[in-house]
Design an enzyme around this catalytic site. Structure first.
Site, PDB file in Angstrom:
ATOM      1  N   SER A  98      48.840  39.723  43.078  1.00  0.00           N
ATOM      2  CA  SER A  98      47.605  39.339  43.976  1.00  0.00           C
ATOM      3  C   SER A  98      47.080  38.089  43.500  1.00  0.00           C
ATOM      4  O   SER A  98      47.289  37.617  42.498  1.00  0.00           O
ATOM      5  CB  SER A  98      46.554  40.505  43.394  1.00  0.00           C
ATOM      6  OG  SER A  98      45.132  40.331  44.245  1.00  0.00           O
TER       7      SER A  98
ATOM      8  N   SER B  85      48.117  41.310  38.774  1.00  0.00           N
ATOM      9  CA  SER B  85      47.333  39.913  39.097  1.00  0.00           C
ATOM     10  C   SER B  85      48.117  38.596  38.874  1.00  0.00           C
ATOM     11  O   SER B  85      49.185  38.516  37.994  1.00  0.00           O
ATOM     12  CB  SER B  85      46.073  39.814  38.227  1.00  0.00           C
ATOM     13  OG  SER B  85      46.655  39.544  36.906  1.00  0.00           O
ATOM     14  N   ASP B  86      47.877  37.718  39.552  1.00  0.00           N
ATOM     15  CA  ASP B  86      48.298  36.402  39.116  1.00  0.00           C
ATOM     16  C   ASP B  86      47.679  36.038  38.050  1.00  0.00           C
ATOM     17  O   ASP B  86      46.753  36.779  37.349  1.00  0.00           O
ATOM     18  CB  ASP B  86      47.897  35.241  40.204  1.00  0.00           C
ATOM     19  CG  ASP B  86      48.892  34.056  40.083  1.00  0.00           C
ATOM     20  OD1 ASP B  86      49.553  33.856  39.149  1.00  0.00           O
ATOM     21  OD2 ASP B  86      49.039  33.159  41.083  1.00  0.00           O
ATOM     22  N   TRP B  87      48.332  35.183  37.063  1.00  0.00           N
ATOM     23  CA  TRP B  87      47.784  34.991  35.652  1.00  0.00           C
ATOM     24  C   TRP B  87      46.309  34.320  35.642  1.00  0.00           C
ATOM     25  O   TRP B  87      46.282  33.628  36.204  1.00  0.00           O
ATOM     26  CB  TRP B  87      48.837  34.060  34.899  1.00  0.00           C
ATOM     27  CG  TRP B  87      50.055  34.922  34.243  1.00  0.00           C
ATOM     28  CD1 TRP B  87      50.329  34.625  33.094  1.00  0.00           C
ATOM     29  CD2 TRP B  87      50.503  36.016  34.678  1.00  0.00           C
ATOM     30  NE1 TRP B  87      51.654  35.393  32.698  1.00  0.00           N
ATOM     31  CE2 TRP B  87      51.735  36.199  33.813  1.00  0.00           C
ATOM     32  CE3 TRP B  87      50.871  36.683  35.945  1.00  0.00           C
ATOM     33  CZ2 TRP B  87      52.490  37.240  33.841  1.00  0.00           C
ATOM     34  CZ3 TRP B  87      51.910  37.765  36.084  1.00  0.00           C
ATOM     35  CH2 TRP B  87      52.535  38.025  34.959  1.00  0.00           C
TER      36      TRP B  87
ATOM     37  N   ALA C 206      43.801  35.835  37.028  1.00  0.00           N
ATOM     38  CA  ALA C 206      43.293  35.999  38.135  1.00  0.00           C
ATOM     39  C   ALA C 206      42.156  37.003  38.346  1.00  0.00           C
ATOM     40  O   ALA C 206      41.216  37.170  39.194  1.00  0.00           O
ATOM     41  CB  ALA C 206      44.291  36.208  39.602  1.00  0.00           C
TER      42      ALA C 206
END
Length: 811
Positions: A191, A224-226, A228
């Site tokens: 995401s 999640s993207d890091w 995010a």
């Protein structure tokens, strides 16, 4: 059986254990839960290699060509083999989930991460991405399709709200994800940071729950993207399963507290945990569950260097070849001039989280020097027109000290960059004990004159060169990007006059070295340098002199990490430094000037009509030099076709806005990005989508088409064996104003010997004749007559057939 084991494991977990499983335990992994036989799942960045859990050259990784290069081969089979190789690399490094591929679209050539995505076209992107995912997962490793969704630029990427219509979302930006989910069944989707139409993607219930899981049937995890994930309740109810990195994140203890407070139903947590346990089972990390690929069913090992070279050769795009300038066939006495700083210092990859550290890199100078006995090299022009990491001429160390000034550790540095995570500081130093870090050593200039020095990173710095303080102050991020220390550009701090050959001391002291953003803790900063520019004219004159007496001149031009990287978008498409001037001047004295363009994304080429040949090498990976030598000398044919349109100038690009206004970036162009936009544009591009030449010629003889498939017969009419990419476009007759005039709906590559005829049978995309009906909220058949073209590019049709789409038929 897998579901039974997952349910049994879930039933044995209490709330705290369940919520802990949904949060990273560190930067790259999920926690083990021995009580249920669950081992830790490890993730790693891709997409051109598998970096592993350490951001260091001490743990080398194979480096394949950039994703734009892989897409330029237009060959899903090759992409699948690349995925298999990366799974092999992942297993070697103990990685279970690869954070790749990136299937966002080339909406604008200014996007800083353009090189990391495949194409401007959703169909080509989906086909290459699906094959890559299948290859990775055939090797027993999970693939993570990212960044879901509309994450198509870097400016204000953590906060930008991308506003776009449902039709554009469905027909363009969601389309590659949908295709990959349907055909490759990825184990994970990542995401994105951005918002879409007012909702942050990690919290986007409609897109992540209703569309991704509900409509498409996705059964993997959403990670999640890091950094995010920002809100516990909105993230878990919005469809996020894993919040990375950890341990301090919105899940874990925060999620358990939200359940106990009645803000989140425990059943919602259970659904996420089921998906994580299913992922672990597929990876062979859950006792009792058979992995998706058994150990005795893993594919045979692949020769990584050989495949890296093959992909590079197949990706190179021959844009121009006047008078048969290529392939080079030098006679024994012929001399060849090789020119350009990028010929010696190979630019093999883009910057940012996609960076890997290969154990070897073959430069163009290495390979051509070995292949051509009469090769003369001249730097000509440095592609770096700004500061770069301190490297050549520097001997540096990193010194770690505590609050009393005592040395805790002292480590030699390969260049001026420090990038250490809190858990892996040199010498086992504890993060809490660390107070300062100094980059210190000696610099021996190769040129006399004014040298420029600077810093990269965030915090308080003191920069001293030869006893002179050039900077003593604090730098804070301007754009609010917490990862600026990793992805930002260097900042110039001062200059000093130095003498060639006289060593001077250098010190960059970081008095506040600790970087911390949520759970991410570490040390990341760098010493940067730029030598005097006064010798630029002399270097160009030297290159021109070499070109004047050579039988052929090869000029390698390139972008740098200051232009193409994660973390920021491009300011323009011009080549940095004096490289354009260099090409103009070399071409003026040598009619057989061949330019190799070493970039991951489009650049302006104001000299393109002045040179004999232009070969696009993208970011070609670690074996790029050997691949280039083979292609230039005709051992291999340049097999690539453009996966994105190249404008002549940025001003011509249909979409040249990537900067939000008031936090909002509007996709007002609707469906008109890439070649559909150029079809109605008053200015022609320099080179259209799908363009690419080879070393032979092809005759397209005949075709027949239905709504389901196309057959094209063609013949190699040249004198050399060759490969052709047959492209199929569907053009609705009398298309409405809001509909593209044509769409790519199929493609295939064929090979043939001289004089040989071949037939390409191409299945058409299921969505070839459908559009999104926003009023009905569904896909609808776009009935009516179509012309189906067999083409060499989006602007070069060769054959056509009529197809009638009946609204009552299944077509």
């Amino acid at each position: 059986m897998e579901q039974h084991i997952v349910e049994r494991a879930l039933a044995r977990l209490d709330l705290d254990a369940k919520t802990r499983l949904l949060a990273g335990q560190d930067l790259w992994s999920l926690p083990a839960l021995p009580e249920i036989g669950l081992r830790s799942l490890v993730m790693s960045d891709g997409p051109i290699g598998v970096r592993g859990t350490a951001y260091t050259a001490a743990d080398p990784a194979l480096a394949l060509p950039s994703p734009t290069a892989l897409a330029a081969a237009w060959d899903p089979g090759l992409a699948r083999r690349a995925g298999l190789l990366l799974a092999q690399e992942a297993r070697r490094k103990g990685v279970h989930l690869l954070l790749a591929p990136t299937v966002n679209l080339h909406r604008s050539p200014l996007a800083g991460r353009h090189f990391e995505a495949y194409s401007e076209d959703p169909y080509l992107t989906g086909e290459i991405g699906a094959a890559y995912v299948m290859g990775v997962q055939d090797g027993g490793v999970g693939a993570t399709v990212k960044h879901f969704v509309a994450n198509d630029a870097e400016t204000d990427r953590f906060t930008v709200d991308n506003r776009l219509s449902e039709r554009a979302l469905r027909e363009l930006y969601l389309a590659p994800f949908e295709h990959i989910v349907a055909t490759a069944r990825p184990w994970a989707v990542m995401s994105a940071y951005n918002q879409v139409n007012g909702t942050t993607m990690t919290e986007h219930h409609r897109l992540q729950v209703e569309v991704l899981r509900g409509e498409w049937g996705f059964d993997g995890v959403v990670v999640s993207d890091w950094l995010a994930a920002r809100d516990t309740v909105r993230a878990i109810t919005g469809g996020l399963d894993i919040a990375m990195p950890g341990p301090l994140t919105v899940f874990g203890p925060a999620l358990a507290a939200a359940v106990r407070a009645g803000h989140v139903a425990e059943a919602t947590v259970d659904e996420a945990v089921r998906r994580v346990l299913r992922l672990a089972a597929r990876a062979g990390l859950l006792d009792g569950a058979e992995p998706a690929v058994a150990a005795d069913a893993l594919p045979a090992d692949i020769d990584g260097r050989r495949l890296a070279k093959e992909i590079a050769c197949r990706s190179f795009v021959l844009l121009r070849n006047e008078g048969g300038a290529l392939p080079l066939t030098p006679a024994p006495g012929d001399g060849v001039a090789l020119i350009g700083g990028a010929a010696r210092e190979a630019r093999i990859q883009g910057g940012g989280s996609a960076t890997v550290f290969p154990g070897r890199v073959v430069s163009p100078l290495d390979a051509l020097g070995a292949a051509l006995p009469r090769l003369v090299y001249s730097a000509g022009a440095d592609p770096h027109d700004g500061l770069t990491l301190a490297g050549q001429g520097f001997e540096l160390r990193g010194v770690l000290r505590d609050a009393h000034g005592a040395v805790l550790a002292d480590q030699a540095l390969g260049d001026g960059r420090i990038r250490w995570m809190a858990s892996s500081l040199p010498g086992g130093v504890g993060f809490q004990a660390l107070d300062s870090v100094e980059i210190t050593g000696v610099y021996t200039p190769e040129e006399s004159g004014t040298h420029h020095f600077g810093t990269k990173g965030i915090g308080a710095f003191r920069l001293v060169v030869d006893g002179t303080v050039l900077f003593d102050g604090v730098h804070r991020p301007e754009n609010g990007d917490p990862l600026e220390a990793l992805t930002g550009r260097p900042v110039e701090r001062g200059s000093i006059s130095l003498e060639k050959g006289r060593p001077v001391t250098v010190s960059l002291l970081a008095a506040e070295p600790k970087m911390s953003y949520g759970p991410v803790e570490g040390v990341a900063f760098a010493l940067a340098h730029r030598p005097p520019g006064g010798h630029g004219e002399a270097l160009i004159e030297e290159a021109v002199a070499a070109a004047r007496t050579a039988d052929a001149a090869i000029v390698v031009v390139a972008t740098t990490e200051a232009e193409e990287s994660e973390g920021f978008d491009r300011a323009g498409l011009r080549l940095p430094g004096r490289q354009d001037e260099l090409v103009h001047r070399v071409a003026a004295v040598n009619p057989r000037t061949i330019v190799v363009v070493n970039s991951g994304a489009p650049v302006e080429m104001p000299w393109r009509d002045e040179v004999a040949a232009i070969l696009l090498s993208w970011f070609p990976g670690q074996e790029g030099g050997d691949a280039l030598a083979d292609v230039l000398l005709g051992v291999q044919e340049p097999g690539g076709r453009l996966p994105t349109t190249w404008p002549a100038a940025l001003a011509d690009a249909p979409v040249s806005t990537v900067t939000p206004e008031g936090g909002i970036l509007r996709y007002d162009e609707e469906l008109f990005i890439g070649y559909p936009a150029w079809d109605r544009h008053p200015v022609a591009p320099a080179y259209p989508f799908g363009h690419g030449l080879g070393y032979t010629t092809w005759e397209y003889e005949d075709m027949d088409a239905t709504a389901e498939r196309v057959r094209v017969r063609l013949r190699n009419a040249g004198s050399r064996p060759g490969r052709e990419t047959v492209q199929i476009y569907a053009a609705p007759v009398g298309a409405a104003e809001d509909r593209p005039a044509r769409r790519l709906v199929g493609f295939a590559t064929v090979t043939a010997d001289p004089g040989e005829g071949v037939e390409a049978e191409i299945a058409l995309a299921p969505r070839a004749f459908q559009v999104w009906d926003a009023e009905e909220n569904r896909w609808s058949k776009a009935a009516g007559p179509y012309l189906v073209h067999a083409s060499r590019s989006a602007a070069h049709d060769l054959l056509a057939a009529s197809v009638l789409i009946d609204p009552e038929s299944g077509a």
